[in-house]
Scaffold this active site. Structure first.
Site, PDB file in Angstrom:
ATOM      1  N   HIS A  99       1.041  -1.194  -0.140  1.00  0.00           N
ATOM      2  CA  HIS A  99      -0.018   0.176  -0.033  1.00  0.00           C
ATOM      3  C   HIS A  99       0.756   1.268   0.115  1.00  0.00           C
ATOM      4  CE1 HIS A  99      -3.227  -2.838   1.399  1.00  0.00           C
ATOM      5  NE2 HIS A  99      -3.791  -2.013   0.543  1.00  0.00           N
ATOM      6  N   ASN A 100       1.689   1.457  -0.965  1.00  0.00           N
ATOM      7  CA  ASN A 100       2.638   2.652  -1.315  1.00  0.00           C
ATOM      8  C   ASN A 100       2.181   3.377  -2.526  1.00  0.00           C
ATOM      9  OD1 ASN A 100       3.439   1.091  -3.734  1.00  0.00           O
ATOM     10  ND2 ASN A 100       4.633  -0.194  -2.253  1.00  0.00           N
ATOM     11  N   PHE A 101       3.036   4.400  -2.878  1.00  0.00           N
ATOM     12  CA  PHE A 101       2.672   5.111  -4.013  1.00  0.00           C
ATOM     13  C   PHE A 101       2.440   4.461  -5.136  1.00  0.00           C
ATOM     14  CE2 PHE A 101       3.774   8.653  -7.044  1.00  0.00           C
ATOM     15  CZ  PHE A 101       2.764   9.301  -6.890  1.00  0.00           C
ATOM     16  N   HIS A 122       0.966   1.518  -5.612  1.00  0.00           N
ATOM     17  CA  HIS A 122      -0.635   1.289  -5.460  1.00  0.00           C
ATOM     18  C   HIS A 122      -1.228   2.152  -5.986  1.00  0.00           C
ATOM     19  CE1 HIS A 122      -4.047  -0.795  -4.431  1.00  0.00           C
ATOM     20  NE2 HIS A 122      -4.131   0.135  -3.470  1.00  0.00           N
ATOM     21  N   ASP A 165      -9.528  -0.339  -7.787  1.00  0.00           N
ATOM     22  CA  ASP A 165      -8.720  -0.544  -6.336  1.00  0.00           C
ATOM     23  C   ASP A 165      -8.225  -2.238  -6.211  1.00  0.00           C
ATOM     24  OD1 ASP A 165      -7.439  -0.170  -3.848  1.00  0.00           O
ATOM     25  OD2 ASP A 165      -9.464  -0.652  -2.904  1.00  0.00           O
ATOM     26  N   HIS A 171      -6.988   7.336  -1.900  1.00  0.00           N
ATOM     27  CA  HIS A 171      -7.775   6.239  -1.305  1.00  0.00           C
ATOM     28  C   HIS A 171      -6.837   5.425  -0.212  1.00  0.00           C
ATOM     29  CE1 HIS A 171      -5.868   3.518  -3.876  1.00  0.00           C
ATOM     30  NE2 HIS A 171      -6.311   2.570  -3.002  1.00  0.00           N
TER      31      HIS A 171
END
Length: 336
Positions: free
Chosen positions: A82-84, A86, A237, A125
């Site tokens: 869940h990083n940049f 993503h 997502d 998000h």
């Protein structure tokens, strides 16, 4: 000043032909984000703001867009999944959907305001995601769980952080909007970010599917338009498996690593943990097949039912499921 000059000079060493190739690739699901640095991806997103007509439609300021994107990039943590990158994946997939559906008018798809809200919601998000899920937050009784009363702790936090970013000096992307526009934008953006909690997916999907099935999805009504916006961001997502296998496969290892880190902490603290998150026992190809069958393919099927052009994306989903089946079959009994 030509759109993207400073960005694509950096991306392509000044080659005009290469610049156009990058711009074209930005609208395809085979865009390889790992071929670019985070800094370069900032400018790919800046190009998308122009390409989608947001700059002209809303009078957005170029310097504010770039300042906001840099602040956003720095607000994503260096966790495995869940990083940049993503953040970029989800945003770029939304861009792909918008490009594919460019011929669809607002009677059957989103208008430019709704596209803007979906796009910015995709960017924001997962901002400041700590790499530990809602179940961990609740079981560990973290400050986030206390603040948000165990309800979509992370998603509420992401939304709060997003609007805090708009308050940073020089970063107010929403400055051109009127009070009423801001109110509507915030209402929808909160709704979209909160629905990215996987715990909220099934109810939102079921409501949308029922409306499609019984003919009550009425795109002249705000409630129906909200549902369509939700399905778009939900699909984007979880869209890694919509990409070619060579690009999609590393993301499976990334989520396994992030979940494995969490389970290690949960075991050390004596907290409950979810077996499918345990890197010591999970069989990645088997897990991915289940995810594709139970979650990813169904939400994309829901979107395809209303937005016909995205049916072209289904081939990669099916091909990836088959690739994981081949990988699973190649494992020894002990590995399975």
């Amino acid at each position: 000043y030509a759109v993207g000059d400073h960005a694509y000079g950096m991306l392509t060493q000044g080659s005009e032909k290469k610049t156009e190739e990058v711009k074209d690739a930005a609208g395809r699901v085979d865009f390889d984000m790992f071929a670019y640095s985070k800094e370069q991806l900032v400018y790919v997103v800046e190009y998308m703001f122009h390409s989608l007509g947001f700059v002209d439609a809303f009078g957005l300021d170029e310097e504010v867009i770039v300042a906001f994107l840099h602040a956003l990039r720095e607000s994503y943590n260096n966790v495995p999944f869940h990083n940049f990158y993503h953040c970029f994946c989800v945003t770029q997939m939304a861009y792909c959907v918008f490009v594919a559906a460019a011929g669809e008018d607002e009677s059957v798809f989103l208008n430019v305001f709704e596209k803007f809200v979906v796009f910015v919601s995709a960017l924001c998000h997962d901002v400041d995601h700590p790499g530990f899920s809602n179940s961990y937050q609740i079981n560990a009784q973290t400050p986030l769980a206390m603040v948000y009363n165990d309800m979509s702790c992370l998603e509420n936090h992401h939304c709060s952080q997003a609007f805090a970013l708009f308050k940073q000096p020089g970063c107010n992307l929403l400055a051109p909007f009127s009070r009423e526009q801001y109110k509507e934008l915030r209402r929808l953006m909160v709704k979209l970010i909160l629905v990215t909690d996987l715990a909220n997916h099934s109810a939102a999907k079921a409501k949308f599917d029922a409306a499609v099935a019984d003919g009550t999805l009425d795109l002249t009504a705000r409630a129906s338009r909200d549902m369509l916006c939700q399905v778009v961001i939900m699909a984007c997502d979880i869209s890694n498996e919509v990409r070619p296998f060579a690009i999609a496969r590393p993301w499976a290892d990334r989520i396994t690593a992030e979940w494995g880190n969490q389970v290690a902490v949960e075991k050390a603290l004596g907290l409950p943990f979810l077996p499918f998150m345990d890197a010591e026992t999970v069989v990645v190809p088997k897990s991915q097949i289940g995810f594709i069958n139970d979650i990813l393919h169904p939400i994309w099927t829901s979107l395809m039912a209303v937005v016909e052009p995205v049916r072209a994306f289904e081939a990669n989903i099916l091909a990836n499921r088959e690739a994981y089946a081949v990988e699973l079959a190649s494992l020894t009994p002990a590995q399975k």
